[in-house]
Design a protein around this motif. Structure first.
Motif, PDB file in Angstrom:
ATOM      1  N   GLU A 147      53.755  25.696 -10.408  1.00  0.00           N
ATOM      2  CA  GLU A 147      54.462  26.048 -11.640  1.00  0.00           C
ATOM      3  C   GLU A 147      54.637  24.836 -12.559  1.00  0.00           C
ATOM      4  O   GLU A 147      54.415  24.918 -13.772  1.00  0.00           O
ATOM      5  CB  GLU A 147      55.837  26.631 -11.285  1.00  0.00           C
ATOM      6  CG  GLU A 147      56.625  27.142 -12.476  1.00  0.00           C
ATOM      7  CD  GLU A 147      57.960  27.746 -12.072  1.00  0.00           C
ATOM      8  OE1 GLU A 147      58.872  27.752 -12.903  1.00  0.00           O
ATOM      9  OE2 GLU A 147      58.087  28.193 -10.917  1.00  0.00           O
ATOM     10  N   ILE A 148      55.015  23.708 -11.968  1.00  0.00           N
ATOM     11  CA  ILE A 148      55.229  22.502 -12.769  1.00  0.00           C
ATOM     12  C   ILE A 148      53.915  21.969 -13.322  1.00  0.00           C
ATOM     13  O   ILE A 148      53.833  21.593 -14.501  1.00  0.00           O
ATOM     14  CB  ILE A 148      55.943  21.424 -11.925  1.00  0.00           C
ATOM     15  CG1 ILE A 148      57.395  21.853 -11.664  1.00  0.00           C
ATOM     16  CG2 ILE A 148      55.928  20.072 -12.642  1.00  0.00           C
ATOM     17  CD1 ILE A 148      58.144  20.951 -10.689  1.00  0.00           C
ATOM     18  N   ILE A 149      52.866  21.945 -12.508  1.00  0.00           N
ATOM     19  CA  ILE A 149      51.586  21.410 -12.969  1.00  0.00           C
ATOM     20  C   ILE A 149      50.985  22.283 -14.073  1.00  0.00           C
ATOM     21  O   ILE A 149      50.315  21.791 -14.980  1.00  0.00           O
ATOM     22  CB  ILE A 149      50.597  21.254 -11.781  1.00  0.00           C
ATOM     23  CG1 ILE A 149      51.122  20.203 -10.815  1.00  0.00           C
ATOM     24  CG2 ILE A 149      49.208  20.871 -12.274  1.00  0.00           C
ATOM     25  CD1 ILE A 149      51.372  18.826 -11.422  1.00  0.00           C
ATOM     26  N   LYS A 150      51.237  23.573 -14.023  1.00  0.00           N
ATOM     27  CA  LYS A 150      50.788  24.458 -15.104  1.00  0.00           C
ATOM     28  C   LYS A 150      51.409  24.014 -16.435  1.00  0.00           C
ATOM     29  O   LYS A 150      50.737  23.931 -17.465  1.00  0.00           O
ATOM     30  CB  LYS A 150      51.185  25.908 -14.794  1.00  0.00           C
ATOM     31  CG  LYS A 150      50.562  26.942 -15.736  1.00  0.00           C
ATOM     32  CD  LYS A 150      51.059  28.347 -15.406  1.00  0.00           C
ATOM     33  CE  LYS A 150      50.635  28.792 -14.021  1.00  0.00           C
ATOM     34  NZ  LYS A 150      51.073  30.185 -13.720  1.00  0.00           N
ATOM     35  N   LYS A 151      52.703  23.707 -16.407  1.00  0.00           N
ATOM     36  CA  LYS A 151      53.402  23.231 -17.609  1.00  0.00           C
ATOM     37  C   LYS A 151      52.890  21.854 -18.038  1.00  0.00           C
ATOM     38  O   LYS A 151      52.768  21.571 -19.238  1.00  0.00           O
ATOM     39  CB  LYS A 151      54.910  23.167 -17.351  1.00  0.00           C
ATOM     40  CG  LYS A 151      55.561  24.520 -17.143  1.00  0.00           C
ATOM     41  CD  LYS A 151      57.040  24.372 -16.827  1.00  0.00           C
ATOM     42  CE  LYS A 151      57.701  25.723 -16.595  1.00  0.00           C
ATOM     43  NZ  LYS A 151      59.132  25.583 -16.217  1.00  0.00           N
ATOM     44  N   VAL A 152      52.600  21.012 -17.045  1.00  0.00           N
ATOM     45  CA  VAL A 152      52.063  19.674 -17.330  1.00  0.00           C
ATOM     46  C   VAL A 152      50.743  19.766 -18.094  1.00  0.00           C
ATOM     47  O   VAL A 152      50.522  19.064 -19.083  1.00  0.00           O
ATOM     48  CB  VAL A 152      51.873  18.888 -16.009  1.00  0.00           C
ATOM     49  CG1 VAL A 152      50.994  17.658 -16.222  1.00  0.00           C
ATOM     50  CG2 VAL A 152      53.228  18.480 -15.441  1.00  0.00           C
ATOM     51  N   LYS A 153      49.877  20.664 -17.631  1.00  0.00           N
ATOM     52  CA  LYS A 153      48.565  20.820 -18.279  1.00  0.00           C
ATOM     53  C   LYS A 153      48.708  21.389 -19.682  1.00  0.00           C
ATOM     54  O   LYS A 153      48.019  20.950 -20.617  1.00  0.00           O
ATOM     55  CB  LYS A 153      47.663  21.703 -17.419  1.00  0.00           C
ATOM     56  CG  LYS A 153      47.214  21.017 -16.131  1.00  0.00           C
ATOM     57  CD  LYS A 153      46.321  21.907 -15.285  1.00  0.00           C
ATOM     58  CE  LYS A 153      45.841  21.167 -14.050  1.00  0.00           C
ATOM     59  NZ  LYS A 153      45.000  22.017 -13.168  1.00  0.00           N
ATOM     60  N   THR A 159      49.513  11.587 -17.239  1.00  0.00           N
ATOM     61  CA  THR A 159      50.051  10.637 -16.254  1.00  0.00           C
ATOM     62  C   THR A 159      49.778  11.131 -14.831  1.00  0.00           C
ATOM     63  O   THR A 159      50.053  12.291 -14.520  1.00  0.00           O
ATOM     64  CB  THR A 159      51.575  10.479 -16.443  1.00  0.00           C
ATOM     65  OG1 THR A 159      51.838  10.135 -17.809  1.00  0.00           O
ATOM     66  CG2 THR A 159      52.131   9.395 -15.529  1.00  0.00           C
ATOM     67  N   PRO A 160      49.208  10.283 -13.958  1.00  0.00           N
ATOM     68  CA  PRO A 160      48.953  10.710 -12.572  1.00  0.00           C
ATOM     69  C   PRO A 160      50.244  11.140 -11.874  1.00  0.00           C
ATOM     70  O   PRO A 160      51.259  10.435 -11.940  1.00  0.00           O
ATOM     71  CB  PRO A 160      48.379   9.444 -11.915  1.00  0.00           C
ATOM     72  CG  PRO A 160      47.820   8.646 -13.046  1.00  0.00           C
ATOM     73  CD  PRO A 160      48.730   8.918 -14.202  1.00  0.00           C
ATOM     74  N   ILE A 161      50.199  12.294 -11.213  1.00  0.00           N
ATOM     75  CA  ILE A 161      51.374  12.822 -10.521  1.00  0.00           C
ATOM     76  C   ILE A 161      51.077  12.920  -9.027  1.00  0.00           C
ATOM     77  O   ILE A 161      50.090  13.535  -8.614  1.00  0.00           O
ATOM     78  CB  ILE A 161      51.792  14.190 -11.088  1.00  0.00           C
ATOM     79  CG1 ILE A 161      52.138  14.051 -12.584  1.00  0.00           C
ATOM     80  CG2 ILE A 161      52.995  14.755 -10.324  1.00  0.00           C
ATOM     81  CD1 ILE A 161      52.492  15.354 -13.265  1.00  0.00           C
ATOM     82  N   ILE A 162      51.945  12.297  -8.237  1.00  0.00           N
ATOM     83  CA  ILE A 162      51.771  12.184  -6.793  1.00  0.00           C
ATOM     84  C   ILE A 162      52.785  13.076  -6.075  1.00  0.00           C
ATOM     85  O   ILE A 162      53.987  12.997  -6.342  1.00  0.00           O
ATOM     86  CB  ILE A 162      51.992  10.722  -6.332  1.00  0.00           C
ATOM     87  CG1 ILE A 162      51.108   9.743  -7.120  1.00  0.00           C
ATOM     88  CG2 ILE A 162      51.778  10.579  -4.830  1.00  0.00           C
ATOM     89  CD1 ILE A 162      49.640   9.878  -6.850  1.00  0.00           C
TER      90      ILE A 162
END
Length: 214
Positions: A147-153, A159-162
């Motif tokens: 869900e969060i990565i969808k918003k990030v894209k 920014t790299p997310i680990i």
């Protein structure tokens, strides 16, 4: 360049942070975060100076958790700051413009905050419950990451997310398929029966998922 596999130090039952870090370096880990809590700064500086020498010997990068002054004195490659630690701009004033700074996040709003603060990478978690952190933020799991990565894209954030927090080797492929850049692990390497094989397999999983995306 931000490595896709981060090792976060912890004190094993029979040994110290140094013991654990030496084993991780021998196993092939190339990104070492020294995370020592509830010990005097003088002791942490001693650790950092010694671990910095070890990292140079093994061609790895040292990241110091929490303490910008120690990161600077130890000649660390980077500094990692939690949400309750010193503000990024204050830390940047201490360590200078060239040191890598990473920041912890638990929500998409935190990610936007970290991007505004111009961190070099973001540690997003926790994935699951972990004993290495006392004040644990809400657990995200795979659905939370997706869900969060969808918003990030959608926001165009680069920014790299680990992923971080209780991650084991068998979690990596599914985590990477959500679109994350890499993973941070601790116990999975510290307590591995064969740490060298573990690290090698983790890198294979991380790199194969990345190549599929490219």
């Amino acid at each position: 360049m931000i490595d896709r596999l981060h090792y976060i130090s912890q004190q094993p039952a029979n040994g110290t942070h140094i013991t654990a870090i030496k084993a991780a370096l021998k196993a092939g880990a190339k990104w070492i975060q020294l995370r020592v809590k509830e010990q005097p700064k003088e002791d942490i500086l001693e650790y950092a100076l010694y671990v910095g020498e070890l990292c140079n010997e093994y061609g790895a990068k040292l990241i110091v958790n929490d303490h910008p002054e120690i990161a600077l004195k130890a000649g660390a490659y980077g500094l990692h700051l939690g949400l309750d630690d010193m503000p990024v701009n204050q830390a940047r004033a201490i360590v200078g413009k060239d040191m890598v700074i990473g920041g912890t996040a638990n929500t998409f709003e935190h990610i936007r905050q970290r991007v505004a603060e111009e961190v070099d990478y973001i540690g997003l978690g926790p994935y699951r419950f972990t004993k290495t952190k006392q004040k644990l933020s809400p657990i995200l799991g795979l659905d939370g990451y997706a869900e969060i990565i969808k918003k990030v894209k959608l926001a165009g954030i680069q920014t790299p997310i680990i992923a971080i927090g209780g991650i084991e080797q068998h979690d990596i492929s599914a985590i990477m398929q959500t679109g994350l850049y890499g993973v941070a692990v601790s116990g999975a390497i510290t307590y591995a029966t064969d740490a060298e094989t573990m690290v090698k397999q983790m890198y294979q999983q991380l790199n194969s998922t990345y190549l599929l995306e490219v």
